[in-house]
Each structure stands twice: as C-alpha cells, then as structure tokens.
Scaffold this motif. Sequence first.
Motif, short mmCIF file in Angstrom:
data_model
loop_
_atom_site.label_atom_id
_atom_site.label_comp_id
_atom_site.label_asym_id
_atom_site.label_seq_id
_atom_site.Cartn_x
_atom_site.Cartn_y
_atom_site.Cartn_z
N ASP A 123 4.81 6.63 3.92
CA ASP A 123 5.75 6.32 2.86
C ASP A 123 5.30 5.08 2.11
N PHE A 124 5.67 5.01 0.83
CA PHE A 124 5.41 3.82 0.02
C PHE A 124 6.74 3.10 -0.16
N THR A 125 6.76 1.78 0.09
CA THR A 125 8.01 1.04 0.07
C THR A 125 7.95 -0.12 -0.91
N VAL A 126 9.08 -0.33 -1.60
CA VAL A 126 9.24 -1.46 -2.51
C VAL A 126 10.56 -2.13 -2.18
N THR A 127 10.52 -3.40 -1.81
CA THR A 127 11.75 -4.16 -1.58
C THR A 127 12.16 -4.85 -2.87
N PHE A 155 17.08 -4.84 -0.78
CA PHE A 155 17.09 -3.46 -0.32
C PHE A 155 15.68 -2.91 -0.46
N THR A 156 15.27 -2.08 0.49
CA THR A 156 13.93 -1.50 0.47
C THR A 156 14.00 -0.02 0.11
N TYR A 157 13.31 0.34 -0.97
CA TYR A 157 13.22 1.72 -1.43
C TYR A 157 12.04 2.40 -0.75
N VAL A 158 12.24 3.65 -0.37
CA VAL A 158 11.21 4.42 0.32
C VAL A 158 10.86 5.63 -0.55
N TYR A 159 9.57 5.81 -0.84
CA TYR A 159 9.12 6.89 -1.73
C TYR A 159 8.08 7.76 -1.04
N ARG A 160 8.16 9.06 -1.33
CA ARG A 160 7.10 10.00 -0.99
C ARG A 160 6.69 10.72 -2.27
N PRO A 161 5.84 10.11 -3.07
CA PRO A 161 5.49 10.67 -4.39
C PRO A 161 4.55 11.86 -4.26
N ARG A 162 5.03 13.03 -4.61
CA ARG A 162 4.26 14.27 -4.43
C ARG A 162 3.65 14.78 -5.72
N ASP A 163 3.99 14.19 -6.86
CA ASP A 163 3.52 14.72 -8.15
C ASP A 163 2.78 13.62 -8.91
N PRO A 164 1.45 13.76 -9.08
CA PRO A 164 0.69 12.75 -9.82
C PRO A 164 1.12 12.69 -11.28
N GLY A 165 0.78 11.58 -11.91
CA GLY A 165 1.07 11.42 -13.33
C GLY A 165 1.69 10.08 -13.62
N THR A 166 2.06 9.89 -14.88
CA THR A 166 2.58 8.61 -15.37
C THR A 166 4.09 8.67 -15.51
N TYR A 167 4.76 7.65 -15.00
CA TYR A 167 6.20 7.55 -15.00
C TYR A 167 6.60 6.18 -15.56
N MET A 168 7.86 5.87 -15.39
CA MET A 168 8.38 4.54 -15.72
C MET A 168 9.52 4.23 -14.77
N TYR A 169 9.91 2.99 -14.68
CA TYR A 169 11.05 2.62 -13.84
C TYR A 169 11.90 1.59 -14.54
#
Length: 454
Positions: A135-139, A185-199
């Motif tokens: 998993d990829f995490t961002v606090t 708070f720590t967000y947990v991601y499982r990014p399955r689709d490559p490409g460019t996003y925004m947040y």
Amino acid sequence: MTSSTPGAGGGPGPIAAAAAVDRRRFLKLAGGAAMATGAVAWAGGWLNPEPARSAPGDPDLYWGGTDGWIYLPPTPAIAPFHPDSLAPAPLTTYIFGFRNLTGMTAQQRNNQKYKAQHSAPLFWVPQFDPDNPRDFTVTLTNLGLQLRPDLFDAHTLHWHGFRNVIPFFDGEPSGSISVPAGREFTYVYRPRDPGTYMYHCHVEDVEHVHMGMTGLVFVRPLQDGQNIGGFTRFLYNDGDGSTGFDREYAMFLSEVWAEAHWADAHIQLPEWSDYRADFALLNGRVYPDTIAPNGSIDPFNPVTDANGDLIAPDGHPELKFQPNSSLVTCKAGERVALRFSNLGFRESAMTTTGIPLTVVGRDATPMRGRDGTDTSYVTETINIGPGESYDVLFTAPDHSGGTGPDTYLLYNRSYARSTNLAPDGYGGQTTEIHVYPAGSTAIGAQAYPNDWGM
C-alpha cells in the motif's frame, strides 16, 4: 478509525474542546450532514487521549495543511484586492495550501504553519502490484490557519478520479474522514490504474480548491523499468513502447480570483456566483516566472533549511512558496511526456508553436478502444476542462544549429489567460520548451519529473 491524537507522534498539540466547532461545521451539524467533520470528530474523540491510526508504520509521504502567501505580479493592480495590503513583502496573495513535511522533526513540522505552497506538492506512486502487494500511504496533518484562527476548517486529501477507492480514504467529508485542526490521518491507497490525476481538499471544496489546496499526482505503470521499444519509462502499460518517454513534465493549471483571496484574508465572505479569474497559473506561477528555476520539488527527498522552511529558487526569493518550474528542457530527438491537470474552474486550451502533440491518455485512461484500437491523435491544442487530465507526448524537433537551445512556446491560446491582461503582455499560463542539440552536454538525465537535468 479516527484522526490520530497529536503529541506523542510528534504532530501538533491538542486544541481546546471549546474551539471544536467552527461556523462551517456548526452548519453541517445542524443539517445532519456531519458524518466525517462533525460526528466522527466528536465520536472518535477530540478529547480522547488514545491515538488511532488508519495504517501502521511511517507513511510514504507526510503532508500539512495550512495557510500562507504567494507572489503574483503587482500588475495588473486590482484595487483594493491585489496586491493585498496585508501581504508581507514581496508576497501579494493569501492562500490555503499543503506543504511537504516528510522527514521533518515535530518542531520542524510545527514551524510550517502559515507557510503553505502553491501548487501543492507534486507526487507519484507505483501501480499496485498484486504479486508484490504494498500500500502507498500519505499522512495529512492539519496545522490550522494562522491568519484566520476563527476558522477551524477540517481538511482532506481527495484523489480526483481515483477508481474504486475505499470510501473511508476517499477524502469526501460526508462519507469519509476529515482532519480537524491539530490532528492527523493516514490515507491508504492501492492505485491500480496508471495515468495522470489531481488531488485537492474536499472540505468547503469550492473555497479550498480555489484558495490553493490542489496538486497533481500520477501513477507509474507496472511495465516501468522494462526495455520496451527503447524506453524504460512509460505513461501506460502499452506493451509496445508507444507511451514511452525520455523526460516528463507536470503541468498543473489553476486560477486566482483576487477578490476571493483578499476576502478570506480580510475576514469577508466571497460571493462565488460572481467568480471571475484574474490570474491563470501554471504550476502555481505566471509567465515569465514559470521558467524560473525549481525549488525543492522531489517529494521523497525534500530539501529545506534547519527550520524545515522551503528554500527559494535560485535568484527568486519571491517564489519561495511556488517551487515548481514549468520550463521544459530536452534534446533534439527525445520523446517528452507532458502531464496536464486542470483544477481551475474554466477551460484552458494549451497550445504549442511548431511542435505536434500526440494525446495518448485522458483522465488516466489510455487512448485505446476496448478491442485495442489506437485512438490517440495528433494536435497542436489540448482543450482541458475543469477536473480533466491529459497525457501527451511530443518528439523534440531537430536543432537549428549552434550550441544554445531553440525556444518554443507552450501557452494557453485564450489571450486573457495567457497574459492575465498584464500591460506588458506577459503573464498567465505560458511557458517555454528549450530544445538542445542531440549531443549537448548542457543537460543530463532527469532525476525526477520537472527536473531540468542541469
């Protein structure tokens, strides 16, 4: 799970319970729509001394939400809104924003209140690999607003366009966690689709998006590292190298309505139905500042001073809180990837002069039909609506001769947005592409996206 209690983990100290409800959260509680910002905060316990985390261990990245100031050209002057009379010289414009706090001590993190940057830090993640799951995490910690202590706004990280996200980590506050001031708070991601996003922050999202809590994020495909078609880096899992590239540059589009930024600084309430963007920004700057050097932009290896403060780009102290350059440097014959994301409220038409662009992806989706048919196309203009992203490739043209670079423009063909109607004709969403001779030693390999290689 709730936002974790600060203190022992090195985050900001606890806040008084008496200040727990701000004007916005009160309205949400009254309307019964406070699952995340109200009910979870109370039930999880801002008074509860027991820490609770959403994921164990250190996060991959650590973000802080706060306010601060940035620089925009003083012309065109828009009295009384721009430049803001409260701004500390040479800065001009009040913002909300995020900061990269990765690797900082608790004291350094606390020092970053009132030091937001625009645009928010660029970051990227590897595609989730089911054969090697991680998993990829961002606090996210909410440092609070220094200039507006009357606002106890919560913040979130909403990954716009992220597919199949677990609602708990979505960042949309009515159905997931939001982070009150003084908590994390720590967000947990499982990014399955490559490409460019925004947040962006999804709390009070019109205001927080426009005030600057926005950034670009992308997902690297699993085939990265393989040699396919002579490339080892790719936009998508194409299988044939058609989305491979030598260099990549993120191009994040945003806007500033000076009156709204002034209103938040001066304890006024903007009337959003009157919205009119005064400045169109590219990576948080306007031309010619867009071609000024980078500050520290590698999210995984941030460079700061002893206090944790950003170090201004060389020769540009006014751009201390706008570290992302938009200058594209490359060598003749190289294939260059441009990752566009638009979190302004208006459409943009990004155009190149003399260099054809090939659109290979849109909204983190490769330009291929269900049967594999190639639907990519060649154009000179990318029309990008609000909330959209494009993945674009170009091959750097032959060099005209000599040792210096050939210069091409990349700009918004809407005149008002490429110049911001500045009296000298410069400003807005404009940058340059510098093409060096194929054998030039003036630029080396990129160390990270938007790195000039110099």
